[in-house]
Design a protein around this motif. Structure first.
Motif, PDB file in Angstrom:
ATOM      1  N   PRO A 116       0.865  -1.200  -0.017  1.00 17.66           N
ATOM      2  CA  PRO A 116       0.075   0.064  -0.030  1.00 17.66           C
ATOM      3  C   PRO A 116       0.891   1.302  -0.120  1.00 17.66           C
ATOM      4  N   LYS A 117       0.218   2.361  -0.271  1.00 13.49           N
ATOM      5  CA  LYS A 117       0.916   3.593  -0.145  1.00 13.49           C
ATOM      6  C   LYS A 117       0.979   4.128   1.363  1.00 13.49           C
ATOM      7  N   ILE A 118       1.768   4.883   1.803  1.00 14.20           N
ATOM      8  CA  ILE A 118       1.870   4.887   3.196  1.00 14.20           C
ATOM      9  C   ILE A 118       2.040   6.633   3.267  1.00 14.20           C
ATOM     10  N   ILE A 119       1.272   7.349   3.961  1.00 18.46           N
ATOM     11  CA  ILE A 119       1.384   8.826   4.216  1.00 18.46           C
ATOM     12  C   ILE A 119       1.489   9.040   5.492  1.00 18.46           C
ATOM     13  N   GLY A 120       2.752   9.385   6.314  1.00 13.72           N
ATOM     14  CA  GLY A 120       3.133   9.837   7.513  1.00 13.72           C
ATOM     15  C   GLY A 120       3.148  11.052   7.754  1.00 13.72           C
TER      16      GLY A 120
END
Length: 466
Positions: A116-120
């Motif tokens: 998945p894509k991860i936005i932190g």
């Protein structure tokens, strides 16, 4: 739940059995690990046993086959001194990690096409609002998403991802201290002001912990940086000099030749091509103030990086309902607005709230943090009167002195009643009763959510009985 692979039939110690700790134990067990769980608090151990956990006293355990120590983020890692089990792990050459690192390992174990894509999101202030806003945008545009970390559900308690999933993760400095392999496809750094210095030793240590959000990024990734404070501007320059990921600056008050910024009540996109106005910020009732303009800029830039059209993002932002305990409008009665800003646990966060209103009847206090409220002096003219509660009441009264009328109200209930009486008879237009404590809550409440929930309940009871 996200099962954690890589520890099949191996011992993993988990210390700290609060909500995230118990979830970590379950996720490790689901992946096949042998979990050695412990907490120093007897009440917490009892709750863990009620959840079916078998406990192991880690002070008496055989550490010879323990693969890792998973530490609760709240347990001291380095300052004011390492916890005794951290020292034991160092002696036994056992790595110390957190649940966020286990999540990172689980994502890395997936085939590349299924990751998945991860936005932190990190920063001293604004993390929760920005995290919730990004989640709201993704929901409105129909994307598969998960929100967690330092907000809401513990990271390993979220549903396993699909290939199209976007994880939106709030990351505290405590969590980042325990992360090694997490890769954020979009890493957001909002701001940096002094906080948690007892945990990190000094500002340099605090900044270094936050900077770990950029570790493991590649040329395909983006770093979105708020540049309105000197520390953060330095972070942007450091990343630009590294020439690795794409760096997108954001600002809540200055024009940028490249980036996303707020100016003149408009959100403006200058990431590529000519500058475009994309959103009327003055229309966002649930996101007042310059600090929220920065949060909006960060959320917009992050989702835009995923390829979502500007107009879809703007439409979604306009429907954001707001975040509980962060400038939350609890109710309005006889022209008085009641605002729950319980999440403001330091002066910097409270400054954002005080900057957002006039004719403020301010409820503040609790367990003080380093620095007090002297930095809030520029906002004192906005305050009609202060109602001080908790351990910090006396010190805050001395700071306010002759600049702001104040009363040591003791309890939140008493403070609210006094503020409502004064706001109702003060003759000011559009008065605001603002709970924005600039303090931790632990002297009188379990946490800031408990404090905010009590405030909301008290306000509702009074409005209902009026």
């Amino acid at each position: 739940m996200i099962p954690v692979p890589g520890y099949e039939d191996q011992a993993v110690a988990v210390f700290g059995l609060g909500r995230s700790g118990r979830t970590t134990c379950a996720a490790l067990a689901a992946g096949g690990a042998r979990v050695l769980a412990w907490d120093d608090n007897s009440e917490t151990r009892t709750r863990a046993q009620a959840d079916g956990l078998t406990l192991t006293d880690l002070d008496r355990a055989d550490w010879s086959d323990i693969r890792a120590l998973v530490l609760s983020p709240g347990v001291p890692l380095t300052h004011p001194e390492p916890h005794r089990l951290v020292k034991r792990a160092a002696e036994e050459d056992v790595p110390v990690i957190g649940d966020m690192e286990l999540f990172a390992q689980a994502m890395a174990a997936l085939p590349e096409e299924r990751r998945p894509k991860i936005i932190g999101i990190t920063g001293t202030n604004g993390k929760s609002t920005t995290t919730a806003l990004i989640g709201h945008i993704l929901k409105k545009i129909g994307r598969d998403y998960r929100v967690g970390g330092n907000i809401g559900v513990a990271i390993l308690g979220l549903e396993p991802p699909r290939a199209s999933t976007v994880f939106v993760i709030e990351l505290s400095s405590y969590q980042l201290d325990l992360v090694h392999s997490l890769r954020c496809n979009v890493a957001i750094w909002l701001n940096l002001t002094p906080d948690h210095l007892d945990r990190h030793g000094d500002m340099a240590g605090y900044k270094a912990a936050k900077f770990r959000i950029f570790n493991n990024q590649t040329a395909e990734d983006a770093a979105i940086i708020g540049i309105d404070d000197d520390h953060s501007a330095g972070v942007m320059n450091r990343l630009k000099a590294g020439r690795l990921q794409t760096v997108i600056p954001i600002s809540s008050g200055r024009s940028l030749s490249h980036g996303v910024y707020a100016l003149g009540g408009k959100l403006r996109d200058a990431v590529s091509g000519p500058v475009r106005d994309v959103l009327d910020l003055d229309s966002l009732v649930t996101l007042p103030g310059a600090h929220n303009a920065q949060n909006v800029a960060a959320a917009y830039a992050a989702v835009r990086w995923l390829g979502v059209p500007s107009d879809e993002i703007a439409d979604a932002i306009e429907t954001f309902p707001g975040l509980a305990h962060r400038l939350e409008l609890v109710g309005t009665h006889k022209g008085i607005r009641f605002i729950n800003d319980s999440k403001a646990t330091n002066a910097e966060a409270t400054a954002k709230a005080l900057a957002s209103f006039d004719h403020i009847y301010w409820i503040a206090g609790g367990r003080k943090k380093e620095g007090g409220i002297g930095s809030l002096a520029p906002f004192f003219p906005r305050i009609e009167k202060a109602y001080l509660i908790g351990e910090a009441a006396g010190e805050f009264a001395a700071t306010l002195s002759s600049a702001v009328a104040s009363v040591e109200a003791g309890t939140l209930e008493n403070a609210l009643d006094l503020a409502a009486r004064d706001a109702g008879s003060g003759g000011r237009s559009a008065p605001v009763i603002l709970l924005s404590p600039a303090c931790a809550s632990f002297d009188q409440f379990r946490d800031f959510e408990h404090r905010g929930d009590v405030f909301r309940m008290l306000v509702k009871s009074r409005i209902g009985n009026a």
